[in-house]
Design a protein around this motif. Structure first.
Motif, PDB file in Angstrom:
ATOM      1  N   ASP A 153      81.005  38.805  59.623  1.00  0.00           N
ATOM      2  CA  ASP A 153      82.056  38.869  60.623  1.00  0.00           C
ATOM      3  C   ASP A 153      81.976  37.739  61.633  1.00  0.00           C
ATOM      4  N   GLU A 154      80.901  36.970  61.630  1.00  0.00           N
ATOM      5  CA  GLU A 154      80.761  35.861  62.565  1.00  0.00           C
ATOM      6  C   GLU A 154      81.847  34.818  62.274  1.00  0.00           C
ATOM      7  N   PRO A 155      82.705  34.489  63.246  1.00  0.00           N
ATOM      8  CA  PRO A 155      83.757  33.494  63.003  1.00  0.00           C
ATOM      9  C   PRO A 155      83.150  32.143  62.655  1.00  0.00           C
ATOM     10  N   PRO A 156      83.820  31.344  61.826  1.00  0.00           N
ATOM     11  CA  PRO A 156      83.264  30.048  61.433  1.00  0.00           C
ATOM     12  C   PRO A 156      83.176  29.091  62.613  1.00  0.00           C
ATOM     13  N   LEU A 157      82.160  28.247  62.573  1.00  0.00           N
ATOM     14  CA  LEU A 157      81.972  27.229  63.599  1.00  0.00           C
ATOM     15  C   LEU A 157      82.784  25.989  63.255  1.00  0.00           C
ATOM     16  N   ARG A 158      83.218  25.280  64.274  1.00  0.00           N
ATOM     17  CA  ARG A 158      83.818  23.958  64.130  1.00  0.00           C
ATOM     18  C   ARG A 158      82.894  22.980  64.852  1.00  0.00           C
ATOM     19  N   ILE A 159      82.306  22.071  64.110  1.00  0.00           N
ATOM     20  CA  ILE A 159      81.283  21.169  64.643  1.00  0.00           C
ATOM     21  C   ILE A 159      81.804  19.731  64.575  1.00  0.00           C
ATOM     22  N   LEU A 160      81.710  19.031  65.689  1.00  0.00           N
ATOM     23  CA  LEU A 160      82.072  17.618  65.738  1.00  0.00           C
ATOM     24  C   LEU A 160      80.834  16.806  66.080  1.00  0.00           C
ATOM     25  N   ILE A 161      80.524  15.819  65.246  1.00  0.00           N
ATOM     26  CA  ILE A 161      79.438  14.883  65.501  1.00  0.00           C
ATOM     27  C   ILE A 161      80.061  13.518  65.744  1.00  0.00           C
ATOM     28  N   THR A 162      79.795  12.967  66.921  1.00  0.00           N
ATOM     29  CA  THR A 162      80.435  11.710  67.281  1.00  0.00           C
ATOM     30  C   THR A 162      79.540  10.928  68.232  1.00  0.00           C
ATOM     31  N   ARG A 163      80.055   9.834  68.739  1.00  0.00           N
ATOM     32  CA  ARG A 163      79.313   9.039  69.713  1.00  0.00           C
ATOM     33  C   ARG A 163      79.581   9.574  71.117  1.00  0.00           C
ATOM     34  N   ARG A 164      78.580   9.412  71.971  1.00  0.00           N
ATOM     35  CA  ARG A 164      78.761   9.862  73.348  1.00  0.00           C
ATOM     36  C   ARG A 164      79.873   9.056  74.001  1.00  0.00           C
ATOM     37  N   SER A 165      80.722   9.762  74.706  1.00  0.00           N
ATOM     38  CA  SER A 165      81.821   9.110  75.403  1.00  0.00           C
ATOM     39  C   SER A 165      81.391   8.737  76.819  1.00  0.00           C
ATOM     40  N   GLN A 166      82.276   8.066  77.525  1.00  0.00           N
ATOM     41  CA  GLN A 166      81.980   7.714  78.911  1.00  0.00           C
ATOM     42  C   GLN A 166      81.767   8.969  79.759  1.00  0.00           C
ATOM     43  N   ARG A 167      82.443  10.062  79.400  1.00  0.00           N
ATOM     44  CA  ARG A 167      82.279  11.300  80.167  1.00  0.00           C
ATOM     45  C   ARG A 167      80.830  11.750  80.174  1.00  0.00           C
ATOM     46  N   GLU A 168      80.181  11.770  78.987  1.00  0.00           N
ATOM     47  CA  GLU A 168      78.780  12.189  78.931  1.00  0.00           C
ATOM     48  C   GLU A 168      77.879  11.182  79.650  1.00  0.00           C
ATOM     49  N   GLU A 169      78.200   9.892  79.509  1.00  0.00           N
ATOM     50  CA  GLU A 169      77.395   8.862  80.162  1.00  0.00           C
ATOM     51  C   GLU A 169      77.479   9.005  81.687  1.00  0.00           C
ATOM     52  N   VAL A 170      78.681   9.252  82.200  1.00  0.00           N
ATOM     53  CA  VAL A 170      78.852   9.406  83.647  1.00  0.00           C
ATOM     54  C   VAL A 170      78.137  10.654  84.153  1.00  0.00           C
ATOM     55  N   ARG A 171      78.163  11.720  83.371  1.00  0.00           N
ATOM     56  CA  ARG A 171      77.442  12.931  83.781  1.00  0.00           C
ATOM     57  C   ARG A 171      75.948  12.653  83.900  1.00  0.00           C
ATOM     58  N   ASP A 172      75.393  11.921  82.954  1.00  0.00           N
ATOM     59  CA  ASP A 172      73.978  11.537  83.037  1.00  0.00           C
ATOM     60  C   ASP A 172      73.710  10.730  84.299  1.00  0.00           C
ATOM     61  N   VAL A 173      74.582   9.760  84.554  1.00  0.00           N
ATOM     62  CA  VAL A 173      74.425   8.902  85.731  1.00  0.00           C
ATOM     63  C   VAL A 173      74.478   9.751  87.005  1.00  0.00           C
ATOM     64  N   GLN A 174      75.421  10.671  87.073  1.00  0.00           N
ATOM     65  CA  GLN A 174      75.544  11.533  88.257  1.00  0.00           C
ATOM     66  C   GLN A 174      74.276  12.363  88.468  1.00  0.00           C
ATOM     67  N   GLU A 175      73.742  12.922  87.392  1.00  0.00           N
ATOM     68  CA  GLU A 175      72.520  13.725  87.500  1.00  0.00           C
ATOM     69  C   GLU A 175      71.350  12.889  88.002  1.00  0.00           C
ATOM     70  N   MET A 176      71.182  11.700  87.424  1.00  0.00           N
ATOM     71  CA  MET A 176      70.040  10.859  87.797  1.00  0.00           C
ATOM     72  C   MET A 176      70.160  10.342  89.223  1.00  0.00           C
ATOM     73  N   LEU A 177      71.366   9.927  89.624  1.00  0.00           N
ATOM     74  CA  LEU A 177      71.555   9.457  90.985  1.00  0.00           C
ATOM     75  C   LEU A 177      71.270  10.556  91.999  1.00  0.00           C
ATOM     76  N   THR A 178      71.702  11.762  91.685  1.00  0.00           N
ATOM     77  CA  THR A 178      71.457  12.898  92.584  1.00  0.00           C
ATOM     78  C   THR A 178      69.964  13.173  92.696  1.00  0.00           C
ATOM     79  N   GLU A 179      69.254  13.119  91.548  1.00  0.00           N
ATOM     80  CA  GLU A 179      67.807  13.331  91.565  1.00  0.00           C
ATOM     81  C   GLU A 179      67.097  12.298  92.436  1.00  0.00           C
ATOM     82  N   LEU A 180      67.654  11.075  92.496  1.00  0.00           N
ATOM     83  CA  LEU A 180      67.031   9.987  93.262  1.00  0.00           C
ATOM     84  C   LEU A 180      67.466   9.977  94.728  1.00  0.00           C
ATOM     85  N   GLY A 181      68.304  10.948  95.099  1.00  0.00           N
ATOM     86  CA  GLY A 181      68.709  11.046  96.497  1.00  0.00           C
ATOM     87  C   GLY A 181      70.031  10.413  96.847  1.00  0.00           C
TER      88      GLY A 181
END
Length: 414
Positions: free
Chosen positions: A205-233
Protein backbone atom coordinates in the motif's frame (compact mmCIF):
# COMPACT_ATOMS: atom_id res chain seq x y z
CA UNK A 1 0.29 3.24 -10.54
CA UNK A 2 -1.83 1.78 -13.29
CA UNK A 3 -4.79 -0.36 -12.42
CA UNK A 4 -4.25 -4.07 -12.87
CA UNK A 5 -6.45 -5.35 -15.63
CA UNK A 6 -7.02 -8.33 -17.90
CA UNK A 7 -6.14 -7.69 -21.51
CA UNK A 8 -9.53 -8.02 -23.16
CA UNK A 9 -9.74 -5.05 -25.50
CA UNK A 10 -12.28 -4.74 -28.30
CA UNK A 11 -10.98 -1.57 -29.87
CA UNK A 12 -12.33 -2.04 -33.35
CA UNK A 13 -9.84 0.52 -34.54
CA UNK A 14 -7.61 0.36 -37.59
CA UNK A 15 -5.58 3.07 -35.87
CA UNK A 16 -4.44 0.91 -33.00
CA UNK A 17 -3.46 -2.66 -32.20
CA UNK A 18 -3.20 -4.80 -29.09
CA UNK A 19 -0.56 -7.39 -28.37
CA UNK A 20 -1.08 -9.68 -25.41
CA UNK A 21 1.26 -12.31 -24.01
CA UNK A 22 0.95 -15.26 -21.67
CA UNK A 23 1.69 -13.20 -18.53
CA UNK A 24 -1.27 -13.09 -16.16
CA UNK A 25 -2.64 -9.77 -14.89
CA UNK A 26 -1.54 -10.59 -11.35
CA UNK A 27 2.09 -10.69 -12.55
CA UNK A 28 1.97 -7.28 -14.21
CA UNK A 29 4.02 -4.35 -13.02
CA UNK A 30 3.50 -0.61 -13.51
CA UNK A 31 2.71 0.41 -17.06
CA UNK A 32 4.47 3.16 -19.02
CA UNK A 33 3.21 5.27 -21.92
CA UNK A 34 5.68 6.32 -24.64
CA UNK A 35 4.84 8.87 -27.33
CA UNK A 36 7.10 9.38 -30.36
CA UNK A 37 6.66 12.67 -32.20
CA UNK A 38 8.74 11.44 -35.14
CA UNK A 39 6.47 8.47 -35.85
CA UNK A 40 3.26 9.99 -34.39
CA UNK A 41 2.67 6.85 -32.33
CA UNK A 42 1.88 5.91 -28.74
CA UNK A 43 2.99 2.64 -27.13
CA UNK A 44 2.01 1.24 -23.73
CA UNK A 45 4.54 -1.09 -22.09
CA UNK A 46 4.29 -3.49 -19.20
CA UNK A 47 7.97 -4.13 -18.57
CA UNK A 48 9.32 -5.38 -21.90
CA UNK A 49 5.87 -6.33 -23.24
CA UNK A 50 3.99 -4.08 -25.64
CA UNK A 51 0.36 -4.02 -24.57
CA UNK A 52 -1.20 -1.57 -26.99
CA UNK A 53 -0.15 0.85 -29.72
CA UNK A 54 -1.97 3.65 -31.49
CA UNK A 55 -1.37 6.50 -33.88
CA UNK A 56 -1.57 10.00 -32.38
CA UNK A 57 -1.33 13.62 -33.45
CA UNK A 58 1.06 15.89 -31.55
CA UNK A 59 1.63 19.65 -31.81
CA UNK A 60 1.86 21.37 -35.17
CA UNK A 61 4.59 23.93 -36.00
CA UNK A 62 4.27 26.91 -33.69
CA UNK A 63 2.44 24.80 -31.08
CA UNK A 64 4.95 22.02 -30.46
CA UNK A 65 4.36 19.28 -27.94
CA UNK A 66 7.22 19.36 -25.41
CA UNK A 67 9.45 16.32 -25.11
CA UNK A 68 10.34 14.95 -21.70
CA UNK A 69 9.27 12.91 -18.70
CA UNK A 70 5.75 13.55 -17.42
CA UNK A 71 3.08 11.88 -15.31
CA UNK A 72 -0.70 12.03 -15.31
CA UNK A 73 -1.72 14.80 -12.93
CA UNK A 74 -5.47 14.83 -13.47
CA UNK A 75 -8.13 12.79 -15.30
CA UNK A 76 -11.51 13.97 -16.58
CA UNK A 77 -13.89 12.11 -18.85
CA UNK A 78 -14.96 15.42 -20.31
CA UNK A 79 -13.03 18.69 -20.23
CA UNK A 80 -13.06 21.93 -22.19
CA UNK A 81 -9.89 23.84 -23.02
CA UNK A 82 -9.25 26.93 -20.93
CA UNK A 83 -6.92 28.23 -23.64
CA UNK A 84 -8.51 27.46 -27.02
CA UNK A 85 -12.13 28.67 -27.09
CA UNK A 86 -13.49 25.95 -24.81
CA UNK A 87 -12.53 23.27 -27.32
CA UNK A 88 -13.79 19.84 -26.16
CA UNK A 89 -11.16 17.46 -24.74
CA UNK A 90 -12.91 14.13 -24.00
CA UNK A 91 -11.06 11.59 -21.83
CA UNK A 92 -8.52 14.21 -20.85
CA UNK A 93 -5.38 13.10 -18.97
CA UNK A 94 -3.37 16.16 -17.91
CA UNK A 95 0.45 16.10 -18.12
CA UNK A 96 1.23 19.72 -17.13
CA UNK A 97 -0.72 22.46 -15.40
CA UNK A 98 0.30 24.76 -18.28
CA UNK A 99 -2.02 22.96 -20.69
CA UNK A 100 -0.46 19.76 -22.13
CA UNK A 101 -2.63 16.64 -22.01
CA UNK A 102 -3.62 13.38 -23.68
CA UNK A 103 -7.19 13.53 -24.99
CA UNK A 104 -9.55 12.36 -27.71
CA UNK A 105 -9.46 14.36 -30.94
CA UNK A 106 -8.97 14.35 -34.67
CA UNK A 107 -5.92 12.28 -35.61
CA UNK A 108 -4.62 12.80 -39.16
CA UNK A 109 -1.31 11.28 -40.20
CA UNK A 110 0.67 14.37 -39.18
CA UNK A 111 1.09 16.75 -36.21
CA UNK A 112 -2.03 18.92 -35.98
CA UNK A 113 -2.74 19.79 -32.33
CA UNK A 114 -2.04 22.95 -30.35
CA UNK A 115 0.47 21.05 -28.18
CA UNK A 116 -1.58 18.24 -26.68
CA UNK A 117 -1.36 14.60 -27.73
CA UNK A 118 -4.57 13.73 -29.59
CA UNK A 119 -5.84 10.15 -29.40
CA UNK A 120 -8.26 8.40 -31.78
CA UNK A 121 -11.92 7.98 -30.85
CA UNK A 122 -12.41 4.79 -28.88
CA UNK A 123 -8.74 4.39 -28.06
CA UNK A 124 -8.82 7.50 -25.86
CA UNK A 125 -11.52 5.86 -23.73
CA UNK A 126 -9.58 2.59 -23.57
CA UNK A 127 -6.39 4.29 -22.45
CA UNK A 128 -8.35 6.35 -19.91
CA UNK A 129 -9.68 3.14 -18.36
CA UNK A 130 -6.16 1.69 -18.06
CA UNK A 131 -4.50 4.53 -16.20
CA UNK A 132 -4.41 6.16 -12.78
CA UNK A 133 -3.03 9.49 -11.65
CA UNK A 134 0.75 9.36 -11.37
CA UNK A 135 1.30 7.05 -14.35
CA UNK A 136 4.37 8.05 -16.35
CA UNK A 137 4.20 9.40 -19.89
CA UNK A 138 7.50 9.81 -21.77
CA UNK A 139 7.40 11.97 -24.91
CA UNK A 140 10.39 11.82 -27.26
CA UNK A 141 11.29 12.64 -30.83
CA UNK A 142 12.43 9.20 -32.02
CA UNK A 143 10.92 6.08 -30.43
CA UNK A 144 12.60 4.68 -27.30
CA UNK A 145 12.23 1.24 -25.73
CA UNK A 146 12.57 0.44 -22.01
CA UNK A 147 15.26 -2.11 -21.19
CA UNK A 148 16.27 -4.02 -18.05
CA UNK A 149 19.08 -2.40 -16.08
CA UNK A 150 21.24 -3.67 -13.25
CA UNK A 151 23.78 -1.48 -11.47
CA UNK A 152 25.26 -1.59 -7.98
CA UNK A 153 24.08 1.93 -7.11
CA UNK A 154 20.42 1.19 -7.81
CA UNK A 155 18.11 1.11 -4.81
CA UNK A 156 17.13 -2.32 -3.44
CA UNK A 157 14.04 -2.70 -1.24
CA UNK A 158 14.63 -3.46 2.42
CA UNK A 159 12.37 -3.91 5.40
CA UNK A 160 12.16 -1.09 7.92
CA UNK A 161 14.43 -1.67 10.91
CA UNK A 162 12.25 -3.24 13.62
CA UNK A 163 11.62 -0.95 16.55
CA UNK A 164 11.09 -3.91 18.87
CA UNK A 165 12.84 -4.65 22.15
CA UNK A 166 12.69 -3.05 25.52
CA UNK A 167 12.12 0.68 25.56
CA UNK A 168 15.06 2.18 27.43
CA UNK A 169 12.98 5.03 28.82
CA UNK A 170 9.90 2.96 29.77
CA UNK A 171 9.12 2.35 33.42
CA UNK A 172 8.54 -1.32 34.21
CA UNK A 173 6.05 -2.54 36.84
CA UNK A 174 6.85 -3.82 39.44
CA UNK A 175 10.51 -2.84 39.92
CA UNK A 176 11.29 -6.10 41.67
CA UNK A 177 10.24 -9.46 40.28
CA UNK A 178 9.59 -12.36 42.62
CA UNK A 179 8.54 -15.89 41.77
CA UNK A 180 5.34 -15.58 43.79
CA UNK A 181 4.07 -12.61 41.78
CA UNK A 182 1.79 -12.83 38.77
CA UNK A 183 3.18 -12.19 35.28
CA UNK A 184 4.41 -8.61 34.91
CA UNK A 185 3.65 -6.07 32.19
CA UNK A 186 6.62 -5.07 30.05
CA UNK A 187 6.56 -2.07 27.68
CA UNK A 188 7.57 -3.20 24.17
CA UNK A 189 7.67 -1.55 20.79
CA UNK A 190 5.27 -3.06 18.28
CA UNK A 191 7.03 -5.01 15.51
CA UNK A 192 5.41 -5.57 12.15
CA UNK A 193 5.17 -9.25 11.21
CA UNK A 194 8.07 -10.32 9.02
CA UNK A 195 5.97 -12.64 6.96
CA UNK A 196 2.35 -13.16 6.12
CA UNK A 197 -0.39 -11.45 4.18
CA UNK A 198 -0.84 -8.63 6.70
CA UNK A 199 2.76 -7.48 6.38
CA UNK A 200 2.72 -7.80 2.60
CA UNK A 201 -0.45 -5.71 2.43
CA UNK A 202 1.09 -2.89 4.47
CA UNK A 203 4.13 -2.76 2.20
CA UNK A 204 2.18 -2.93 -1.04
CA UNK A 205 0.00 0.00 0.00
CA UNK A 206 3.01 2.32 0.20
CA UNK A 207 2.59 4.88 -2.63
CA UNK A 208 5.42 4.86 -5.19
CA UNK A 209 8.29 7.28 -4.75
CA UNK A 210 9.32 9.83 -7.37
CA UNK A 211 13.07 10.40 -7.14
CA UNK A 212 15.02 13.10 -8.96
CA UNK A 213 18.83 13.00 -9.09
CA UNK A 214 20.35 16.18 -10.42
CA UNK A 215 22.99 18.83 -9.84
CA UNK A 216 22.71 21.22 -6.94
CA UNK A 217 21.06 24.44 -7.97
CA UNK A 218 21.87 27.94 -6.80
CA UNK A 219 19.08 27.57 -4.23
CA UNK A 220 20.92 24.78 -2.40
CA UNK A 221 24.24 26.63 -2.73
CA UNK A 222 22.76 29.82 -1.26
CA UNK A 223 21.23 27.88 1.63
CA UNK A 224 24.67 26.46 2.45
CA UNK A 225 26.18 29.94 2.28
CA UNK A 226 23.46 31.34 4.57
CA UNK A 227 24.04 28.58 7.14
CA UNK A 228 27.81 29.03 7.16
CA UNK A 229 27.68 32.82 7.34
CA UNK A 230 25.26 32.63 10.26
CA UNK A 231 27.54 30.15 12.05
CA UNK A 232 30.43 32.62 11.62
CA UNK A 233 28.43 35.48 13.11
CA UNK A 234 27.27 37.24 9.93
CA UNK A 235 23.55 38.02 9.83
CA UNK A 236 22.53 36.30 6.58
CA UNK A 237 18.81 36.29 7.35
CA UNK A 238 16.55 33.28 6.88
CA UNK A 239 18.03 30.06 5.47
CA UNK A 240 15.72 30.10 2.47
CA UNK A 241 18.05 29.89 -0.54
CA UNK A 242 17.14 33.43 -1.65
CA UNK A 243 19.77 36.11 -2.28
CA UNK A 244 17.97 38.81 -0.34
CA UNK A 245 19.43 42.04 1.00
CA UNK A 246 20.59 40.52 4.31
CA UNK A 247 22.32 37.62 2.59
CA UNK A 248 24.02 39.93 0.09
CA UNK A 249 25.24 42.19 2.91
CA UNK A 250 26.61 39.16 4.81
CA UNK A 251 28.45 37.92 1.71
CA UNK A 252 30.01 41.35 1.18
CA UNK A 253 30.98 41.49 4.85
CA UNK A 254 32.71 38.11 4.69
CA UNK A 255 34.55 39.06 1.50
CA UNK A 256 35.82 42.27 3.11
CA UNK A 257 37.02 40.22 6.08
CA UNK A 258 38.95 37.86 3.80
CA UNK A 259 40.00 40.59 1.34
CA UNK A 260 38.34 38.86 -1.60
CA UNK A 261 35.92 41.65 -2.58
CA UNK A 262 37.11 41.59 -6.19
CA UNK A 263 37.07 37.87 -6.93
CA UNK A 264 34.54 38.12 -9.75
CA UNK A 265 31.14 36.46 -9.49
CA UNK A 266 29.13 36.70 -6.29
CA UNK A 267 29.30 32.99 -5.38
CA UNK A 268 32.70 32.34 -6.89
CA UNK A 269 34.53 29.03 -6.34
CA UNK A 270 37.15 30.90 -4.28
CA UNK A 271 34.47 32.40 -2.03
CA UNK A 272 32.76 29.02 -1.50
CA UNK A 273 36.09 27.30 -0.77
CA UNK A 274 37.22 29.92 1.75
CA UNK A 275 33.80 30.15 3.44
CA UNK A 276 33.65 26.35 3.81
CA UNK A 277 37.13 26.31 5.35
CA UNK A 278 36.21 29.10 7.76
CA UNK A 279 33.11 27.18 8.84
CA UNK A 280 35.07 23.93 9.18
CA UNK A 281 33.09 22.20 6.45
CA UNK A 282 34.09 20.10 3.49
CA UNK A 283 33.50 21.49 0.02
CA UNK A 284 29.75 21.17 -0.77
CA UNK A 285 28.69 18.11 -2.71
CA UNK A 286 27.84 18.60 -6.38
CA UNK A 287 24.59 16.64 -6.52
CA UNK A 288 21.11 16.67 -5.02
CA UNK A 289 18.53 13.93 -4.58
CA UNK A 290 14.90 14.93 -4.14
CA UNK A 291 12.02 12.61 -3.25
CA UNK A 292 8.28 13.13 -3.77
CA UNK A 293 5.30 10.92 -3.00
CA UNK A 294 1.66 11.48 -4.01
CA UNK A 295 2.67 14.76 -5.71
CA UNK A 296 4.19 16.18 -2.52
CA UNK A 297 7.84 16.69 -1.45
CA UNK A 298 9.10 14.16 1.14
CA UNK A 299 12.77 15.05 1.61
CA UNK A 300 15.94 16.08 -0.20
CA UNK A 301 19.64 15.65 0.47
CA UNK A 302 23.06 16.41 -1.00
CA UNK A 303 24.90 13.62 -2.84
CA UNK A 304 28.27 13.37 -4.55
CA UNK A 305 28.87 13.36 -8.29
CA UNK A 306 32.27 12.12 -9.38
CA UNK A 307 33.80 13.96 -12.35
CA UNK A 308 31.20 16.75 -12.12
CA UNK A 309 32.63 18.39 -15.23
CA UNK A 310 31.06 15.56 -17.26
CA UNK A 311 27.36 15.52 -18.02
CA UNK A 312 25.13 12.84 -16.53
CA UNK A 313 22.59 12.82 -19.35
CA UNK A 314 18.84 12.36 -18.97
CA UNK A 315 17.55 8.94 -17.93
CA UNK A 316 14.28 7.52 -16.60
CA UNK A 317 14.09 4.32 -14.52
CA UNK A 318 11.08 2.58 -13.00
CA UNK A 319 10.84 -0.27 -10.49
CA UNK A 320 8.61 -3.32 -10.81
CA UNK A 321 8.21 -6.68 -9.05
CA UNK A 322 9.36 -5.14 -5.78
CA UNK A 323 9.83 -7.85 -3.11
CA UNK A 324 10.86 -6.23 0.15
CA UNK A 325 11.22 -9.53 2.01
CA UNK A 326 13.62 -11.01 -0.54
CA UNK A 327 15.29 -7.67 -1.25
CA UNK A 328 14.61 -7.93 -4.98
CA UNK A 329 13.39 -5.49 -7.62
CA UNK A 330 13.40 -5.22 -11.40
CA UNK A 331 14.51 -1.87 -12.85
CA UNK A 332 14.00 -0.76 -16.45
CA UNK A 333 15.32 2.38 -18.04
CA UNK A 334 15.32 4.61 -21.09
CA UNK A 335 17.80 7.34 -22.00
CA UNK A 336 16.48 10.51 -23.61
CA UNK A 337 18.23 13.01 -25.88
CA UNK A 338 18.67 16.32 -24.06
CA UNK A 339 21.20 18.62 -25.71
CA UNK A 340 21.80 21.46 -23.25
CA UNK A 341 22.57 24.94 -24.63
CA UNK A 342 26.01 26.44 -24.06
CA UNK A 343 24.88 28.95 -21.38
CA UNK A 344 23.32 26.13 -19.36
CA UNK A 345 26.46 24.01 -19.65
CA UNK A 346 28.57 26.94 -18.45
CA UNK A 347 26.24 27.61 -15.52
CA UNK A 348 26.41 23.95 -14.48
CA UNK A 349 30.19 23.73 -14.91
CA UNK A 350 29.89 20.99 -17.54
CA UNK A 351 32.77 20.91 -20.01
CA UNK A 352 31.94 17.50 -21.50
CA UNK A 353 28.25 17.29 -22.48
CA UNK A 354 26.44 13.95 -22.33
CA UNK A 355 25.75 13.93 -26.08
CA UNK A 356 27.23 10.52 -26.92
CA UNK A 357 24.53 7.97 -26.06
CA UNK A 358 27.01 5.09 -26.27
CA UNK A 359 29.15 6.57 -23.48
CA UNK A 360 26.67 8.45 -21.31
CA UNK A 361 24.37 5.59 -20.39
CA UNK A 362 22.16 5.25 -17.32
CA UNK A 363 24.66 2.74 -15.90
CA UNK A 364 27.50 5.22 -16.37
CA UNK A 365 25.54 7.99 -14.65
CA UNK A 366 24.64 5.78 -11.69
CA UNK A 367 28.26 4.64 -11.27
CA UNK A 368 29.36 8.25 -10.66
CA UNK A 369 26.95 8.90 -7.78
CA UNK A 370 27.94 8.84 -4.10
CA UNK A 371 24.73 8.43 -2.11
CA UNK A 372 25.08 8.69 1.70
CA UNK A 373 24.12 5.53 3.58
CA UNK A 374 21.37 7.20 5.61
CA UNK A 375 19.75 8.59 2.46
CA UNK A 376 19.92 5.20 0.77
CA UNK A 377 18.40 3.46 3.80
CA UNK A 378 15.51 5.93 3.96
CA UNK A 379 14.66 5.45 0.29
CA UNK A 380 15.05 1.67 0.30
CA UNK A 381 12.67 1.20 3.26
CA UNK A 382 10.05 3.24 1.33
CA UNK A 383 10.65 1.71 -2.11
CA UNK A 384 7.53 0.18 -3.64
CA UNK A 385 6.02 -0.95 -6.94
CA UNK A 386 6.15 1.79 -9.55
CA UNK A 387 8.76 3.93 -7.82
CA UNK A 388 10.84 5.85 -10.35
CA UNK A 389 14.14 7.68 -10.74
CA UNK A 390 14.83 10.57 -13.09
CA UNK A 391 18.47 11.52 -13.63
CA UNK A 392 18.98 14.91 -15.24
CA UNK A 393 21.67 17.59 -15.38
CA UNK A 394 19.18 20.41 -15.79
CA UNK A 395 17.51 20.23 -12.36
CA UNK A 396 13.94 21.11 -11.43
CA UNK A 397 12.17 22.77 -14.33
CA UNK A 398 9.35 25.33 -14.13
CA UNK A 399 6.67 22.69 -14.79
CA UNK A 400 7.49 20.94 -11.49
CA UNK A 401 5.48 22.53 -8.72
CA UNK A 402 2.61 22.03 -6.32
CA UNK A 403 0.58 18.96 -7.22
CA UNK A 404 3.06 17.44 -9.67
CA UNK A 405 5.68 14.74 -9.81
CA UNK A 406 9.10 15.73 -11.13
CA UNK A 407 8.53 16.97 -14.69
CA UNK A 408 11.62 17.02 -16.90
CA UNK A 409 11.21 18.91 -20.17
CA UNK A 410 13.98 18.05 -22.62
CA UNK A 411 12.75 19.93 -25.68
CA UNK A 412 10.02 22.51 -26.25
CA UNK A 413 10.23 22.86 -30.05
CA UNK A 414 10.24 20.48 -32.98
Amino acid sequence: MFQRFALAFSLGLMASSVLSGPTSASDRGPLQIYVSKATQTLTVYDGDEVLVTSKVSTGKPGHSTPSGIFSILEKRKYHESNIYSNAPMPFMQRLTWSGIALHEGKVPNYPASHGCVRLPNGFAKTLFSMTERGAHVIITDDPVTPRPISQANLFTPRQPIPAGGLLSDAELRPTKIEASLKPVEVAMNEVLPKTGAAAQLVLEDEPPLRILITRRSQREEVRDVQEMLTELGFDAGATDGVLGSQTLAAIRGYKRWKSIEKDGELLSPRFITELSASAGRDKPLAGQILVRQKFKPVFEAAIGIREPEKGLGTHFLEASHVDRFKGKVDWRSVSIDNHLPAPTLKRLGITEPADDAALFTAEAALARLDIPDDVRAKIETMLSEGSSITISDSGIGPETGDGTDFITVTRTKG
